[in-house]
Scaffold this motif. Structure first.
Motif, mmCIF file in Angstrom:
data_model
loop_
_atom_site.group_PDB
_atom_site.id
_atom_site.type_symbol
_atom_site.label_atom_id
_atom_site.label_comp_id
_atom_site.label_asym_id
_atom_site.label_seq_id
_atom_site.Cartn_x
_atom_site.Cartn_y
_atom_site.Cartn_z
ATOM 1 N N ALA A 97 3.831 -32.645 13.510
ATOM 2 C CA ALA A 97 3.320 -32.235 12.197
ATOM 3 C C ALA A 97 2.841 -30.791 12.220
ATOM 4 C CB ALA A 97 2.187 -33.164 11.767
ATOM 5 N N TYR A 98 2.366 -30.354 13.365
ATOM 6 C CA TYR A 98 1.830 -28.996 13.480
ATOM 7 C C TYR A 98 2.931 -27.953 13.693
ATOM 8 C CZ TYR A 98 -1.896 -25.620 14.381
ATOM 9 O OH TYR A 98 -2.757 -24.563 14.291
ATOM 10 N N PHE A 99 3.961 -28.312 14.466
ATOM 11 C CA PHE A 99 4.905 -27.291 14.909
ATOM 12 C C PHE A 99 6.311 -27.379 14.299
ATOM 13 C CE2 PHE A 99 1.811 -27.300 18.417
ATOM 14 C CZ PHE A 99 1.504 -25.939 18.455
ATOM 15 N N MET A 100 6.721 -28.515 13.777
ATOM 16 C CA MET A 100 8.087 -28.621 13.268
ATOM 17 C C MET A 100 8.241 -27.821 11.974
ATOM 18 S SD MET A 100 9.820 -30.260 15.459
ATOM 19 C CE MET A 100 11.329 -30.742 14.616
ATOM 20 N N PRO A 101 9.433 -27.282 11.736
ATOM 21 C CA PRO A 101 9.647 -26.476 10.519
ATOM 22 C C PRO A 101 9.753 -27.344 9.272
ATOM 23 C CG PRO A 101 11.698 -26.706 11.732
ATOM 24 C CD PRO A 101 10.635 -27.312 12.597
ATOM 25 N N GLY A 102 9.403 -26.753 8.153
ATOM 26 C CA GLY A 102 9.500 -27.439 6.867
ATOM 27 C C GLY A 102 8.969 -26.548 5.770
ATOM 28 N N PRO A 103 9.284 -26.861 4.524
ATOM 29 C CA PRO A 103 8.807 -26.048 3.406
ATOM 30 C C PRO A 103 7.309 -26.201 3.197
ATOM 31 C CG PRO A 103 9.877 -28.012 2.581
ATOM 32 C CD PRO A 103 10.097 -28.012 4.065
ATOM 33 N N ILE A 104 6.682 -25.160 2.675
ATOM 34 C CA ILE A 104 5.271 -25.214 2.301
ATOM 35 C C ILE A 104 5.195 -25.420 0.791
ATOM 36 C CG2 ILE A 104 3.106 -23.923 2.175
ATOM 37 C CD1 ILE A 104 3.900 -22.523 4.741
ATOM 38 N N VAL A 105 4.517 -26.490 0.401
ATOM 39 C CA VAL A 105 4.458 -26.885 -1.006
ATOM 40 C C VAL A 105 3.020 -26.824 -1.501
ATOM 41 C CG1 VAL A 105 4.835 -28.798 -2.618
ATOM 42 C CG2 VAL A 105 6.495 -28.351 -0.816
ATOM 43 N N LYS A 106 2.839 -26.348 -2.721
ATOM 44 C CA LYS A 106 1.515 -26.322 -3.344
ATOM 45 C C LYS A 106 1.153 -27.705 -3.878
ATOM 46 C CE LYS A 106 0.210 -21.881 -3.361
ATOM 47 N NZ LYS A 106 -1.090 -21.417 -2.839
ATOM 48 N N GLY A 107 -0.085 -28.114 -3.626
ATOM 49 C CA GLY A 107 -0.575 -29.356 -4.185
ATOM 50 C C GLY A 107 -1.033 -29.167 -5.621
ATOM 51 N N ALA A 108 -1.479 -30.252 -6.231
ATOM 52 C CA ALA A 108 -2.016 -30.180 -7.587
ATOM 53 C C ALA A 108 -3.398 -29.521 -7.548
ATOM 54 C CB ALA A 108 -2.120 -31.577 -8.191
#
Length: 468
Positions: free
Chosen positions: A109-120
């Motif tokens: 969860a800390y190191f794998m790549p993925g998009p950054i999404v804004k919460g509500a």
């Protein structure tokens, strides 16, 4: 009045699109509602009883499945108590398995790549929208690959999970209590507590922290997605491999459980970017209710169907088989429920994300037809929020819960009708969902007033169109 969504116009709305306006805005009415202390679950006494009673219920039901083929026996019988105590006594080996799994998932969860999404927007943070790293898919595939390598090369046989189920459950139960206390104490020491009642047991149950983080990892989202469903899947995989080693094949019933749990965890991973805008992230606090349930409750009670099938196959020296028609019915109910559940959640969350400017097109497997609505209708509330009234959400207000229950009952139906314990999950789920829906309806009625009344008029059914 119902309106059609114009994506272009929605993205140019400065009040709703953070790309156009990065200044946090606070709806005072929402802030007041979100900060209200409402006693639920019977208040301090009720939640204390749940914190004591639910772990005991877990042991009781597992003991009946493990030693009595699912027959309900007296929980006060000395032989039964001794069997459960010995069979579920936590071991160092089980502790290593559970802790290393959780740490591995946290590492991913800390190191794998993925998009950054804004919460509500979070009312308690004056309308600020938090960033969420959504790398659930890459972490999920990395977990699958790692487990295959470990099992294939004999470094960790996946059958060890089902062989050590009792001790693993105890380690998970203990972990649920320990993590609850650590998060609570840390939050109090940092002065980050929110919406506190003043009753220790109630605040432990509901939590003190709203958005606890470890670096950029949101612990609440991590606990909800990375632990319970992945563990649940591997319990079924472990039982299926054990069945293959014992009998040379995997039965249709056990294959069903592997498929059911794969679909669920895969859906959570591939749609993780939709979670930051949900009620769980913006309103629910991180206390015993969420911590224990995700670290112990879900993986070690929702698997009762798998445990029953596994034990019956060992006792009978052959896997449980049903008629072809019943097996086909269970598979059809599962797949239909999954399709409705997946596409309904996708429709709502993508609609919400498009309107707040956080939508990122993704092509994770599987992308099902009707997952994104074109020109959906909605009600725009006086505060500017939008209530979706088309797609599945024009059919029933909680259609995704209906689909979830379809899947839950299919998990029980595949075991037959020899024990009521395998029906614990769907029956318990009904109680949980009814309570959750009541909370949600009351909160929405306060937030939206007349607009909510209009929404209920336009979408009159809650679960089943034409019935309820």
């Amino acid at each position: 009045m119902a309106k059609k969504q114009d994506t272009k116009n929605a993205e140019n709305d400065n009040d709703k699109n953070p790309k156009a306006n990065n200044t946090p805005t606070v709806n005072k009415h929402y802030e007041i509602i979100d900060s209200e202390i409402v006693y639920e679950f019977g208040g301090p006494l009720g939640v204390t009883a749940m914190m004591v009673g639910f772990p005991l219920l877990m042991y009781y039901l597992w003991g009946c499945l493990q030693f009595y083929r699912g027959k309900l026996v007296s929980p006060f019988d000395n032989q039964f108590c001794n069997q459960v105590f010995k069979g579920a006594f936590p071991t160092w080996y089980a502790t290593k398995m559970y802790v290393l799994f959780c740490l591995f998932e946290l590492f991913l969860a800390y190191f794998m790549p993925g998009p950054i999404v804004k919460g509500a927007p979070v009312s308690s943070l004056k309308g600020r929208r938090l960033d969420y790293l959504c790398n659930g898919v890459t972490s999920w595939y990395a977990t699958l690959a790692t487990s295959f390598i470990l099992h294939n090369y004999g470094w960790f046989r996946l059958t060890e999970i089902i062989d050590n189920f009792g001790p693993l459950m105890s380690v998970a139960v203990i972990s649920g209590f320990v993590i609850t206390l650590v998060i609570y104490a840390t939050t109090i020491m940092q002065g980050n507590q929110y919406r506190m009642s003043g009753h220790l047991m109630y605040d432990l149950f509901m939590g003190a922290a709203l958005n606890p983080r470890l670096g950029h990892v949101d612990l609440k989202m991590f606990a909800e997605i990375r632990i319970p469903w992945v563990l649940l899947f591997y319990i079924s995989v472990s039982a299926a491999i054990k069945e293959y080693e014992l009998f040379g094949y995997v039965s249709a019933s056990m294959s069903f459980m592997v498929l059911a749990h794969f679909l669920y965890v895969n859906a959570c991973a591939k749609g993780e970017e939709c979670i930051p805008t949900t009620w769980d992230m913006t309103y629910e606090k991180f206390g015993f209710m969420l911590i224990f349930w995700n670290f112990a409750g879900v993986p070690f009670t929702y698997c009762f169907a798998t445990i029953y099938l596994h034990n019956i196959s060992i006792d009978n020296k052959q896997p449980l088989q049903h008629s072809q028609s019943w097996t086909y019915f269970c598979y059809a109910l599962l797949l239909l429920g999954y399709y409705i559940w997946d596409t309904a959640n996708s429709q709502k969350n993508r609609f919400r994300m498009i309107n707040n400017g956080s939508y990122i097109p993704r092509y994770t497997f599987p992308q099902l037809p009707w997952g994104t609505l074109k020109n959906p209708t909605y009600i725009k509330t006086k505060s500017g929020n939008l209530l979706l009234t088309s797609g599945w959400w024009g059919i029933a207000r909680k259609i995704h819960y209906t689909a979830d229950l379809m899947m839950a009952f299919s998990w029980a139906f595949i075991t037959g009708f020899s024990t009521v314990i395998t029906y614990f999950y769907p029956v318990f789920f009904i109680v949980v969902l009814m309570h959750r829906v009541t909370r949600d309806m009351q909160r929405c009625a306060k937030k939206y007033g007349k607009d909510w009344e209009e929404y209920c008029r336009r979408v009159p059914y809650i679960f089943i169109p034409g019935i309820y």
